[in-house]
Scaffold this motif. Structure first.
Motif, PDB file in Angstrom:
ATOM      1  N   ALA A  22       0.828  -1.215   0.000  1.00 23.73           N
ATOM      2  CA  ALA A  22       0.000   0.000   0.000  1.00 23.73           C
ATOM      3  C   ALA A  22       0.862   1.265   0.000  1.00 23.73           C
ATOM      4  CB  ALA A  22      -0.925  -0.015   1.217  1.00 23.73           C
ATOM      5  N   LEU A  25       4.804   5.066  -4.061  1.00 22.49           N
ATOM      6  CA  LEU A  25       4.964   6.375  -4.690  1.00 22.49           C
ATOM      7  C   LEU A  25       3.714   7.209  -4.463  1.00 22.49           C
ATOM      8  CD1 LEU A  25       6.484   5.069  -8.024  1.00 22.49           C
ATOM      9  CD2 LEU A  25       7.688   6.426  -6.298  1.00 22.49           C
ATOM     10  N   GLY A  26       2.584   6.526  -4.342  1.00 22.00           N
ATOM     11  CA  GLY A  26       1.319   7.213  -4.098  1.00 22.00           C
ATOM     12  C   GLY A  26       1.360   8.043  -2.831  1.00 22.00           C
ATOM     13  N   TYR A 104       3.883   2.654 -13.452  1.00 16.73           N
ATOM     14  CA  TYR A 104       4.444   2.862 -12.106  1.00 16.73           C
ATOM     15  C   TYR A 104       5.953   2.612 -12.117  1.00 16.73           C
ATOM     16  CZ  TYR A 104       3.904   2.617  -6.952  1.00 16.73           C
ATOM     17  OH  TYR A 104       3.945   2.841  -5.598  1.00 16.73           O
ATOM     18  N   PHE A 225      -6.286   4.326  -4.606  1.00 12.32           N
ATOM     19  CA  PHE A 225      -4.972   4.075  -5.207  1.00 12.32           C
ATOM     20  C   PHE A 225      -3.950   3.779  -4.120  1.00 12.32           C
ATOM     21  CE2 PHE A 225      -0.862   5.282  -7.018  1.00 12.32           C
ATOM     22  CZ  PHE A 225      -0.895   4.590  -8.221  1.00 12.32           C
ATOM     23  N   SER A 226      -4.002   4.581  -3.068  1.00 11.30           N
ATOM     24  CA  SER A 226      -3.003   4.456  -2.020  1.00 11.30           C
ATOM     25  C   SER A 226      -3.132   3.135  -1.267  1.00 11.30           C
ATOM     26  CB  SER A 226      -3.142   5.633  -1.060  1.00 11.30           C
ATOM     27  OG  SER A 226      -2.059   5.640  -0.182  1.00 11.30           O
ATOM     28  N   SER A 228      -4.145   0.447  -2.576  1.00  6.28           N
ATOM     29  CA  SER A 228      -4.018  -0.623  -3.596  1.00  6.28           C
ATOM     30  C   SER A 228      -5.288  -1.442  -3.746  1.00  6.28           C
ATOM     31  CB  SER A 228      -2.874  -1.583  -3.250  1.00  6.28           C
ATOM     32  OG  SER A 228      -1.700  -0.905  -3.008  1.00  6.28           O
TER      33      SER A 228
END
Ligand code: PFF
Length: 447
Positions: A22, A25-26, A104, A225-226, A228
């Motif tokens: 999780a 890069l986010g 990514y 997104f963060s 996952s």
């Protein structure tokens, strides 16, 4: 017994591995610039609200599916769905994982290059114009970004080929604590800069007048997104969680880690940015262009630049591991390939697709569709469409199709755990989460 051989060996191992997936890069690259562009503290509060209300239940949902089925994402939907049609969610998850991994890994590759530059002191002493120039010259080059991307893919594949326990779990147990230590080091540095309080004010003082409707949706999208969600990462890792572990507690810990890293990344970045009079709304270039300037103007800046980019690299690596594992688990279990063969083939596949994303900042930047480069398209297709669509399909599957007693059985570990919050969870699963996901989807399509 089979479970013990198949997956993680401890609850800590499961939490660190999934938190590694999780945290990425986010959190350190995307979150701060989103926050910078969407009113600072207001974005933070709304994002936190979404993580707690929808993120945690959705993560539990994916864990339930994976652990119940003891299977990769395709196998899991096929097995629990009985009718084979549900397996389609699994295949789309594989597609989403490959597409996300393709773009990514480009940014992960940039990070690798910045680690090399920072460690060899190449960034220090540059003028702001030279720093900006270095970034655009590097990212638009036709060879280096592709090479660094490939190196990152190889690094990830090596860990994956070592297996779930000896590769993923072991490396997460080393890298995640290291990530927190490096992050805290950066926090101390940033907070002791003159004028740090202005950055903290920006981060923690919510100005809701600066948060638009689009900003609220960004905060919701960022939480998916963060964490996952909607790619099968948590279904896959869920299948590795031991039967005696609490899925609620595991999800809670992962989400808390994920939020904490995002907030601490803000605590590192904004005081530094304000202290040196840079623009907090610097956009995607914030960490690659704005921060090197900041490092250059602070005492021991070269050292802290190296620490920062290593930190970013670690965060990226534990996430690329989770992305590749989705595909490799599928290849091993459904196609019956060896782990080694699966790691190599999925890596080559990602590279073939991903190189186009890497090159879309330079040689093929004119290859556009609806004004978007390949990199931007992959980002848009996955984050705005595939992830919310798959998450929606998942909630419908578990909330409306799969028997409630079985869901309850998995969440309470066969009745061994307290079921107090189950009804709340189930309500969110059936109504709140699907509606929120529909809103994201529709707004993505309209706007
Ligand atoms: N959650 C990761 C991040 O915030 O950087 C990105 C990600 C990793 C998304 C793994 C999806 C995934 F399956």
């Amino acid at each position: 017994m089979a479970n013990e051989q198949r997956g993680f060996t401890s609850s800590l191992g499961a939490i660190l591995a999934a938190a590694g997936g999780a945290v990425g890069l986010g959190n350190i690259w995307r979150y701060p610039y989103m926050l910078g562009q969407n009113g600072g503290g207001a974005f933070l509060i709304v994002n936190m609200f979404f993580v707690l209300l929808i993120g945690i239940p959705l993560m539990m949902t994916e864990f339930v599916i994976g652990r119940r089925a003891q299977s990769n994402v395709v196998g899991a939907y096929k097995k629990l769905g009985r009718k084979k049609g549900w397996g389609v969610i699994g295949y789309f998850s594989i597609l989403a994982a490959v597409l996300i991994y393709a773009f990514y890994s480009v940014v992960a590759g940039w990070t690798l290059n910045y680690i090399v530059m920072a460690c060899t002191n190449q960034l220090s002493g540059m003028t702001p114009a030279a720093i900006a120039d270095t970034f655009s010259t590097f990212t638009s080059h036709s060879f280096w970004p592709v090479l660094f991307q490939l190196l990152f893919l190889i690094l990830t594949a090596v860990v994956i080929s070592l297996g779930v326990q000896k590769g993923i779990e072991k490396i997460s147990k080393i890298l995640m604590p290291l990530l927190f230590i490096l992050l805290l080091l950066m926090v101390v540095r940033s907070l002791t800069l003159p004028g740090a309080s202005e950055g903290l004010h920006f981060l923690f003082h919510p100005d809701f007048s600066k948060l638009s409707g689009a900003g609220v949706l960004n905060a919701l999208g960022q939480s998916f997104f963060s964490l996952s969600l909607g790619v099968g990462a948590m279904v896959t890792y869920g299948s590795y969680i031991r039967k005696e572990d609490s899925l609620f507690k595991t999800s809670l810990w992962i989400s808390v880690c994920d939020l904490m890293v995002a907030i601490l990344a803000g605590v590192v970045i904004f005081p530094a940015v304000f202290s040196f009079g840079m623009d907090p709304a610097g956009g995607p270039q914030l960490v690659y262009v704005v921060l090197p300037n900041v490092f250059n103007s602070m005492p021991l800046g070269g050292l802290f630049a190296a620490v920062f980019f290593v930190l970013l690299g670690i965060a990226a690596l534990t996430s690329t591991i989770s992305l590749q594992e989705i595909v490799v688990a599928f290849m091993v279990e459904e196609l019956h390939w060896s782990r080694r063969k699966s790691s190599i083939i999925s890596m080559v596949l990602t590279f073939v697709v991903g190189a186009f994303c890497a090159l879309s900042f330079g040689p093929i930047k004119h290859w556009t569709l609806f004004d978007k480069t390949i990199f931007d398209l992959f980002d848009l297709i996955t984050a705005s469409y595939l992830m919310p669509m798959l998450a929606l399909a998942t909630t419908i599957f578990l909330g409306w199709f799969y028997p409630k007693v079985e869901v309850k059985d998995e969440i309470t570990n066969g009745g061994a755990l307290n079921a107090n919050l189950f009804e709340l969870y189930y309500f969110i699963l059936r109504f709140v989460a699907p509606i929120a996901l529909l809103v994201i989807l529709v707004s993505g399509i309209i706007g």
